[in-house]
Structures are given as C-alpha cells and as structure tokens.
Design an enzyme around this catalytic site. Sequence first.
Site, short mmCIF file in Angstrom:
data_model
loop_
_atom_site.label_atom_id
_atom_site.label_comp_id
_atom_site.label_asym_id
_atom_site.label_seq_id
_atom_site.Cartn_x
_atom_site.Cartn_y
_atom_site.Cartn_z
N ASP A 272 0.83 -1.21 0.00
CA ASP A 272 0.00 0.00 0.00
C ASP A 272 0.87 1.26 0.00
O ASP A 272 0.57 2.25 -0.67
CB ASP A 272 -0.99 0.00 1.17
N ASP A 296 -0.18 -7.65 -10.25
CA ASP A 296 -1.33 -7.43 -11.12
C ASP A 296 -1.81 -6.00 -10.96
O ASP A 296 -2.02 -5.26 -11.93
CB ASP A 296 -2.43 -8.41 -10.66
#
Length: 409
Positions: A272, A296
């Site tokens: 994050d 991804d």
Amino acid sequence: MKSEKIVKAGDGSLVVPDFPIIPYIEGDGTGPDIWAATRIVIDGAVQTVYGGKRKIDWLELLVGEKGFDKTGEWLSDQALNTIKDHVVAIKGPLTTPVGKGIRSLNVTIRQKLDLFACIRPVKYIDPVPSPMKSPEKIDMVVFRENTEDVYAGIEYEAESDASRKIAAFLKESMGADIPEGSGIGIKPMSARNSKRLVASAISHAILNHLPSVTLMHKGNIMKFTEGAFRTWGYEVAREKFAGQTITEEELFEKYNGKRPEGKVVIKDRIADMLFQQVLLRPDEFSVIATPNLNGDYISDALAAQVGGLGMAPGANIGDTCAVFEATHGTAPKYAGLDKVNPTSLILSGAMMLDYMGWKEAATAIRSALQQTVKAGIVTYDLARQIEGAREVRCSEFGRAVLANMKKAG
Ligand code: NAP
C-alpha cells in the site's frame, strides 16, 4: 537462407540465427488488427536496420477463437510444444471463453510453459496525456511472479463439501476459526519460485545498469507468504549477487546514502505504501519485484500513470521460453474496425527483439514510435485526449511508424 529455430545454450543464453522462426498467435477480437500493424513494424525495423542480412520467418499458431473454429481446440498441446520448441513467441490478446470450463488461455499458457516472470516496463512517451505532474520521471520495470499466489487458483466455494471439510480441518487441527458459509482461497508461495523471480529482476537490473530492485509485499499482514517473499528476496540477493548488490540499510549505514558505482540497491516496501510512493516519488523506483496479486495491481496502475494499457508492453519469461504479449484484452467492441492502438503489441515486439539481442532494431522501433506520437499521429484513444492530434486507423498508425523508421534509417 534457411530459417532455423532459436535455441537455448547450456548456460541458458540464447542462440539466435539470422533467419529465426518465430511462432505468433494473432489473438481474438482486435488481435488481428494490432498484430497486422505490429508485424509490418517489426519486419520493417529488421529490414531497415539489417538490410536483408536478418529476417524473421513467422509461424502462425492457431489458438483462441481461430484455433477453436479451425481445429476444435482453444489451446492445443501442439501449440504449447511449438512455443517451447522455438523458445521465443509473440501473441495478441485472447478471449477468456466464459462458462466453457477454461479458466483463462493466457494464464494457462503462462502456467503450462512455466513462464514465471511477467515483465512490464513502464516508461512515458511524450506527449501522451497522463494524470501525473511529471510523467517523464516514470521509468520502471515490474517483475511479477506468474505461477503461484492467487494465480495458483486454489479456491473452494462457500457451502461446498470441500470448503466445509477445510474449515473443519482448520478448526480441529489448527484452532483457526473460519466464519460459517465462507468461500476459502489458498495462497501458496514458495521459496523456489519467489527466489527465481527476484533473481531474474536483479539480473535485469545488473545487466541494464539500473540503480535498485524494490521487493513489494504485504508482509506486515501475511507473514508466511508475503513476508517470506521479502525474506527470500534478500536471501537470493546475498546468495547469488553478493558482489553486485547492497541493501538499503547498508546504503545508509556504510555509504552515507550514496550508491556505490555499479551496485544495485535492494530495498523493500509494503504494497500500500508503494502505491503511494510511485505516485509521489516515481524516480526513486526502478525495478519492482513482486508476488502475483500485488504485481497485477501495480502494473496496471503504473500503466495508467503513463497513459493506459494501450501503451504498455509485456512479456512472460521462463527458463525454457518467452512469450511477448499485448497487456490489454481483446477490446471486442472494436473487433475488425481497424481502430485500436497497436502500441502495446508493437512495444512488446521491441522487447522481443531486445531479448533476442537485436537491440538496434528494438531501438529503431521505439524511437520511430515516439516520433510518430510526438507528431500527433495517434489512434482514437489518444486522439480524444491530445488537442490537435490527427486520428488515424490502427493500420495507418503502423504504417506511420514504419515510414518514420525508414526516414531515420
Ligand atoms: P480490454 O479488452 O482490455 O478492453 C477494455 C477497454 O480498454 C476497451 O474497451 C478500450 O477502452 C480499452 N482498450 C483496450 N485495448 C486497447 C487498445 N489496444 N487501444 C485502445 N484502447 C484499448 O478488457 P476487457 O473488455 O475487460 O476484456 C475483453 C476480453 O479480453 C476478455 O475476454 C478478457 O478475458 C480478455 N483479456 C485478455 C488479456 C490477454 O490476452 N492478455 C488480458 C486482459 C483481458 P474504450 O472503450 O474506452 O475505448
């Protein structure tokens, strides 16, 4: 001259003949349009740069809808073996047949050929519209693990016998409390597969004189999968590249924050936080090595930072073979309209030429493409965002890149 196969030497290096046979999959939907534009650009680059001394002999593989229509198979063993046998291949996007018992042809190709690294370079092409203030600072390559983590696809439906059995086992044997009626997914990550992925990212950084490799993980929450990926990443750097790498800690403790010439800095970031940092300080990141799901997300987010998926090339590389591919899907609503942007597949073709050692041809493609876009000759997706641009068809864009290459060559 007789065409020959590319082969791998005993030490893993490629032996590329001057007239290599390269299998290609045209792809579904808009695949035939972007492949046609890409092929004239690749052939044109090879002809312009090597003047007939080198030439690719293309070998079509019937895969996807075309394969199903002509042979009854979406993806045959023969097609997979041909790729393996020829070492290097290129493909357009393939439809995922919905409800036909096939998960995804793309994922199947990657897994069956053990193409463990999904490589996505992300670099800005001026003047493509970007949401970033300084998009020219973005120059990164993502190495995403391609064979395990959520890609292993081990999942059990809520309320099924299997999920009930697993929940009961976890409760009885491990004391884990799974809420009633849960679907269950298993996320395996191994030392072997994580290490070979990170090793290929570090090799890439060393070979291309890049400053750092960042291990992206969510190890603060998933200690034995994502956290282990980080540990294994540092381990493989020490085991295989001790002389060529230093850790970020060493950079500050021993070198006062100044990277010694020729050393690659190995650092890690929680996923994050990295999403934030690639937006705020993109120039601090060069190669990113990451497990499957993080990879991804970050590869598409980074592609958006430089103008979207239509511009982003990709490759899937393993120890035995490599498949270069457009990163977007089949964009079915534009199929057969000669409309979409072929840049992703064209740049994947340039990556393929680099991989083969035909670097001059790859460079010719990149600079002609840059020149074409800079001159405002673009397909609909960019034309709608660049004021004063001239919208051209997919095939016209390919021809414009070719013309710029010929002018330069
Ligand atoms: P998609 O095919 O990538 O298309 C989504 C949208 O992205 C398009 O409608 C278009 O946007 C834009 N776009 C995609 N390619 C473009 C290009 N070359 N030039 C300009 N714009 C482009 O995604 P999807 O509709 O979700 O997927 C369609 C099929 O592709 C599915 O069967 C999926 O499984 C498959 N797929 C294959 C691959 C692969 O082969 N590697 C990857 C992803 C998806 P606008 O409508 O705004 O113009």
